[in-house]
Enzyme design. Structure first.
Site, PDB file in Angstrom:
ATOM      1  N   LYS A  21     -34.390  29.262  -7.633  1.00  0.00           N
ATOM      2  CA  LYS A  21     -34.242  29.926  -6.338  1.00  0.00           C
ATOM      3  C   LYS A  21     -32.769  30.110  -5.982  1.00  0.00           C
ATOM      4  O   LYS A  21     -32.358  31.190  -5.577  1.00  0.00           O
ATOM      5  CB  LYS A  21     -34.930  29.114  -5.231  1.00  0.00           C
ATOM      6  CG  LYS A  21     -36.413  28.909  -5.433  1.00  0.00           C
ATOM      7  CD  LYS A  21     -37.037  28.142  -4.279  1.00  0.00           C
ATOM      8  CE  LYS A  21     -36.451  26.766  -4.054  1.00  0.00           C
ATOM      9  NZ  LYS A  21     -36.665  25.836  -5.186  1.00  0.00           N
ATOM     10  N   ASP A  88     -29.827  29.276   2.051  1.00  0.00           N
ATOM     11  CA  ASP A  88     -30.467  28.437   1.027  1.00  0.00           C
ATOM     12  C   ASP A  88     -31.176  27.260   1.708  1.00  0.00           C
ATOM     13  O   ASP A  88     -30.881  26.930   2.854  1.00  0.00           O
ATOM     14  CB  ASP A  88     -29.419  27.927   0.025  1.00  0.00           C
ATOM     15  CG  ASP A  88     -30.041  27.552  -1.330  1.00  0.00           C
ATOM     16  OD1 ASP A  88     -31.260  27.764  -1.520  1.00  0.00           O
ATOM     17  OD2 ASP A  88     -29.302  27.050  -2.203  1.00  0.00           O
ATOM     18  N   GLU A  89     -32.121  26.643   1.003  1.00  0.00           N
ATOM     19  CA  GLU A  89     -32.857  25.463   1.492  1.00  0.00           C
ATOM     20  C   GLU A  89     -33.510  25.731   2.849  1.00  0.00           C
ATOM     21  O   GLU A  89     -33.416  24.920   3.776  1.00  0.00           O
ATOM     22  CB  GLU A  89     -31.919  24.253   1.588  1.00  0.00           C
ATOM     23  CG  GLU A  89     -31.200  23.920   0.288  1.00  0.00           C
ATOM     24  CD  GLU A  89     -32.085  23.233  -0.759  1.00  0.00           C
ATOM     25  OE1 GLU A  89     -33.313  23.079  -0.537  1.00  0.00           O
ATOM     26  OE2 GLU A  89     -31.538  22.872  -1.816  1.00  0.00           O
ATOM     27  N   ALA A  90     -34.189  26.865   2.940  1.00  0.00           N
ATOM     28  CA  ALA A  90     -34.843  27.255   4.190  1.00  0.00           C
ATOM     29  C   ALA A  90     -35.825  26.192   4.676  1.00  0.00           C
ATOM     30  O   ALA A  90     -36.031  26.026   5.888  1.00  0.00           O
ATOM     31  CB  ALA A  90     -35.578  28.582   3.999  1.00  0.00           C
TER      32      ALA A  90
HETATM   33  P1  ADP Z   1     -33.943  25.758  -7.409  1.00  0.00           P
HETATM   34  O1  ADP Z   1     -32.972  26.345  -6.420  1.00  0.00           O
HETATM   35  O2  ADP Z   1     -35.253  26.493  -7.437  1.00  0.00           O
HETATM   36  O3  ADP Z   1     -34.142  24.268  -7.262  1.00  0.00           O
HETATM   37  P2  ADP Z   1     -31.784  26.140  -9.277  1.00  0.00           P
HETATM   38  O4  ADP Z   1     -31.383  27.582  -9.161  1.00  0.00           O
HETATM   39  O5  ADP Z   1     -30.960  25.131  -8.538  1.00  0.00           O
HETATM   40  O6  ADP Z   1     -33.331  25.978  -8.880  1.00  0.00           O
HETATM   41  O7  ADP Z   1     -31.764  25.680 -10.812  1.00  0.00           O
HETATM   42  C1  ADP Z   1     -32.399  26.426 -11.817  1.00  0.00           C
HETATM   43  C2  ADP Z   1     -31.901  25.916 -13.156  1.00  0.00           C
HETATM   44  O8  ADP Z   1     -32.346  24.578 -13.356  1.00  0.00           O
HETATM   45  C3  ADP Z   1     -32.443  26.667 -14.357  1.00  0.00           C
HETATM   46  O9  ADP Z   1     -31.680  27.824 -14.650  1.00  0.00           O
HETATM   47  C4  ADP Z   1     -32.329  25.627 -15.463  1.00  0.00           C
HETATM   48  O10 ADP Z   1     -31.052  25.684 -16.065  1.00  0.00           O
HETATM   49  C5  ADP Z   1     -32.415  24.303 -14.739  1.00  0.00           C
HETATM   50  N1  ADP Z   1     -33.658  23.549 -14.930  1.00  0.00           N
HETATM   51  C6  ADP Z   1     -33.741  22.198 -14.944  1.00  0.00           C
HETATM   52  N2  ADP Z   1     -35.014  21.781 -15.062  1.00  0.00           N
HETATM   53  C7  ADP Z   1     -35.790  22.883 -15.127  1.00  0.00           C
HETATM   54  C8  ADP Z   1     -37.214  23.113 -15.242  1.00  0.00           C
HETATM   55  N3  ADP Z   1     -38.102  22.105 -15.311  1.00  0.00           N
HETATM   56  N4  ADP Z   1     -37.650  24.393 -15.274  1.00  0.00           N
HETATM   57  C9  ADP Z   1     -36.761  25.403 -15.207  1.00  0.00           C
HETATM   58  N5  ADP Z   1     -35.426  25.259 -15.091  1.00  0.00           N
HETATM   59  C10 ADP Z   1     -34.926  24.017 -15.045  1.00  0.00           C
END
Ligand code: ADP
Ligand code: ZN
Length: 185
Positions: A21, A88-90
């Site tokens: 996200k 972010d983090e809505a």
């Molecule tokens: P979110 O904001 O949804 O928490 P982020 O954008 O911070 O996600 O992080 C996404 C990144 O996390 C991916 O591009 C990948 O490199 C990493 N990642 C770590 N664990 C996973 C997982 N289980 N599935 C997909 N990506 C993961």
């Protein structure tokens, strides 16, 4: 993507932790900067674990942001010339974000919001469900299930707590698919 005019709109990017996200939010905001739009990015104060002045993805993709106590502070910190507002983090912002997002969109801003759609029990995580109802565009991102490798829509909590919010990342939560998710664990 939308054709930009003077009309505002709301885009929501939702899904579980680790689904990309924040990276998708940053990607869209960078494209807005390339288009020479004026951009402001906000995140709630609860999430300053990695950085106080940046949004940071789990793969360490970063973008400058401003920390706010809540949605009302987005309005007070808003530069009227800003064309694109990233949030972010809505899921940590509170219910007032729904009205604030609509106010921004009504005044011609492009509003891009990222957040968890469900909590560690698989329940709708306010105010994200209501944001989906007022959005022009919805994207659901999936992670990879750490148990089986399938697409994952759940955030599995690995530590024992019944608090809705336990801020943390690797080690405290992992992505799980429908089959492997166990909210009672
Ligand atoms: P979110 O904001 O949804 O928490 P982020 O954008 O911070 O996600 O992080 C996404 C990144 O996390 C991916 O591009 C990948 O490199 C990493 N990642 C770590 N664990 C996973 C997982 N289980 N599935 C997909 N990506 C993961
Ligand atoms: Zn699985």
């Amino acid at each position: 993507d939308f054709i930009s005019g003077h009309v505002g709109w709301i885009e929501v990017v939702c899904g579980p932790m680790f689904s990309g996200k924040s990276e998708e939010l940053i990607r869209r905001l960078r494209r807005a900067l390339i288009a020479r739009k004026r951009v402001q990015v906000f995140k709630p104060v609860i999430d300053i674990r990695y950085s106080a002045d940046e949004i940071v993805s789990h793969a360490d993709v970063r973008m400058r942001s401003e920390v706010v106590q809540g949605p009302a502070e987005i309005l007070t910190r808003l530069d009227w010339r800003t064309q694109v507002v990233g949030i972010d983090e809505a899921n940590f912002m509170g219910q007032d974000l729904v009205g604030v997002a609509q106010q921004l969109a009504d005044s011609g801003k492009q509003v891009i919001i990222a957040g968890l759609d469900t909590d560690y029990m698989g329940r709708p995580f306010p105010p994200v469900p209501d944001l989906l109802c007022v959005a022009e565009s919805i994207t659901k991102t999936l992670a990879i299930c750490l148990r089986c490798g399938n697409p994952a829509k759940h955030t599995q909590r690995l530590v024992d707590s019944s608090d809705l919010i336990v801020v943390g990342a690797t080690g405290m939560y992992e992505a799980r698919c429908r089959h492997c998710f166990d909210p009672g664990a």
